[in-house]
Design an enzyme around this catalytic site. Structure first.
Site, PDB file in Angstrom:
ATOM      1  N   THR A 140       0.807  -1.218   0.000  1.00 20.46           N
ATOM      2  CA  THR A 140       0.000   0.000   0.000  1.00 20.46           C
ATOM      3  C   THR A 140       0.844   1.273   0.000  1.00 20.46           C
ATOM      4  O   THR A 140       0.436   2.266  -0.594  1.00 20.46           O
ATOM      5  CB  THR A 140      -0.960   0.020   1.204  1.00 20.46           C
ATOM      6  OG1 THR A 140      -0.209  -0.110   2.408  1.00 20.46           O
ATOM      7  CG2 THR A 140      -1.989  -1.084   1.099  1.00 20.46           C
ATOM      8  N   CYS A 141       1.995   1.249   0.642  1.00 20.00           N
ATOM      9  CA  CYS A 141       2.829   2.454   0.683  1.00 20.00           C
ATOM     10  C   CYS A 141       3.336   2.835  -0.701  1.00 20.00           C
ATOM     11  O   CYS A 141       3.658   3.990  -0.955  1.00 20.00           O
ATOM     12  CB  CYS A 141       4.024   2.248   1.606  1.00 20.00           C
ATOM     13  SG  CYS A 141       3.554   2.062   3.328  1.00 20.00           S
ATOM     14  N   PHE A 142       3.419   1.847  -1.587  1.00 21.07           N
ATOM     15  CA  PHE A 142       3.957   2.084  -2.922  1.00 21.07           C
ATOM     16  C   PHE A 142       2.888   1.992  -4.009  1.00 21.07           C
ATOM     17  O   PHE A 142       3.214   2.070  -5.190  1.00 21.07           O
ATOM     18  CB  PHE A 142       5.089   1.101  -3.219  1.00 21.07           C
ATOM     19  CG  PHE A 142       6.210   1.201  -2.233  1.00 21.07           C
ATOM     20  CD1 PHE A 142       7.064   2.293  -2.239  1.00 21.07           C
ATOM     21  CD2 PHE A 142       6.389   0.221  -1.267  1.00 21.07           C
ATOM     22  CE1 PHE A 142       8.088   2.398  -1.314  1.00 21.07           C
ATOM     23  CE2 PHE A 142       7.413   0.316  -0.342  1.00 21.07           C
ATOM     24  CZ  PHE A 142       8.267   1.411  -0.363  1.00 21.07           C
TER      25      PHE A 142
END
Length: 185
Positions: A140-142
Site C-alpha cells: 500500500t505504501c507504494f
C-alpha cells in the site's frame, strides 16, 4: 403553548446552531486549508466533495493511464486478464481493490493530483514458477501489486477477489497497534 410554537422552534434552531458553531468553524477552517473559502460559492456540494475527497466511482481507465509496469509486459495475458477482471468488478469491489493496493477508497479527480502512479509488478520467487497457487501481493505504501501470471482469467478473478476481501487493511493495522497492551508486547 400552542400560540408560541413557532418561537419555540426558532429558539431551538438558534440554540442548536450556536452549540454547533465551534464544530462548524473547525470544519470550515480545515476545509479552507484545502480550498480557499472565497471559492466555495463556485462549486456545488458534489463538486466540492470531489475536489476534497476524490471521486467515489473508481475509474479503471484512469488507473490504467497512471500505471507503470515492472517485470511484467503490458501486453502479457496476465495484464490483459487483470484489466478485464478490474473492468468486470462492480464499484464496491473496485473500492475494495483500491483499499487493498493503496489503503484509500477514492482516486483523485486528475492524474496531476495522484501522488504516485499505480505499479503493476510481476510475481517473484515461487509465485513466478507456480502462479496459480499464490495470491497477488500488495504494498500500500507504494501503490503496487505483484501479480502472478495466472493460467486463466477465472483463476485471476478468484485470487484477486479473495485477496481484497480477506486481507487485513490499514485500518485494522491502526486499530491493532493502538489496542490496549500493544506497547507492552
Amino acid at each position: 403553548t400552542l400560540g408560541n410554537w413557532r418561537d419555540y422552534i426558532r429558539l431551538m434552531e438558534e440554540c442548536h446552531l450556536q452549540q454547533s458553531a465551534a464544530m462548524y468553524k473547525v470544519f470550515k477552517d480545515g476545509l479552507s486549508a484545502v480550498v480557499p473559502v472565497e471559492l466555495f460559492p463556485l462549486f456545488t456540494a458534489h463538486e466540492l466533495e470531489q475536489l476534497v475527497s476524490g471521486n467515489r466511482q473508481v475509474d479503471v481507465d484512469f488507473i490504467r493511464r497512471c500505471t507503470e509496469y515492472e517485470d511484467i509486459s503490458p501486453d502479457s495475458d496476465a495484464v490483459r486478464f487483470f484489466w478485464e477482471v478490474l473492468n468486470e468488478m462492480d464499484n464496491d469491489e473496485r473500492t475494495e481493490f483500491l483499499r487493498f493496493v493503496w489503503a484509500r477508497s477514492r482516486l483523485p479527480v486528475s492524474a496531476q493530483e495522484l501522488s504516485i502512479n499505480f505499479k503493476l509488478q510481476g510475481a517473484q520467487g515461487a509465485a513466478r514458477e507456480t502462479p496459480d497457487k499464490y495470491l497477488p501481493h500488495a504494498q500500500t505504501c507504494f501503490f503496487s501489486l505483484a501479480l502472478p501470471s495466472y493460467s486463466t482469467k477465472e483463476i485471476m478473478r478468484e485470487k484477486i477477489l479473495y485477496a481484497i476481501k480477506n486481507s487485513p487493511n490499514m485500518d485494522a493495522d491502526v486499530r491493532l497497534h493502538n489496542a490496549e497492551g500493544w506497547a507492552d508486547s
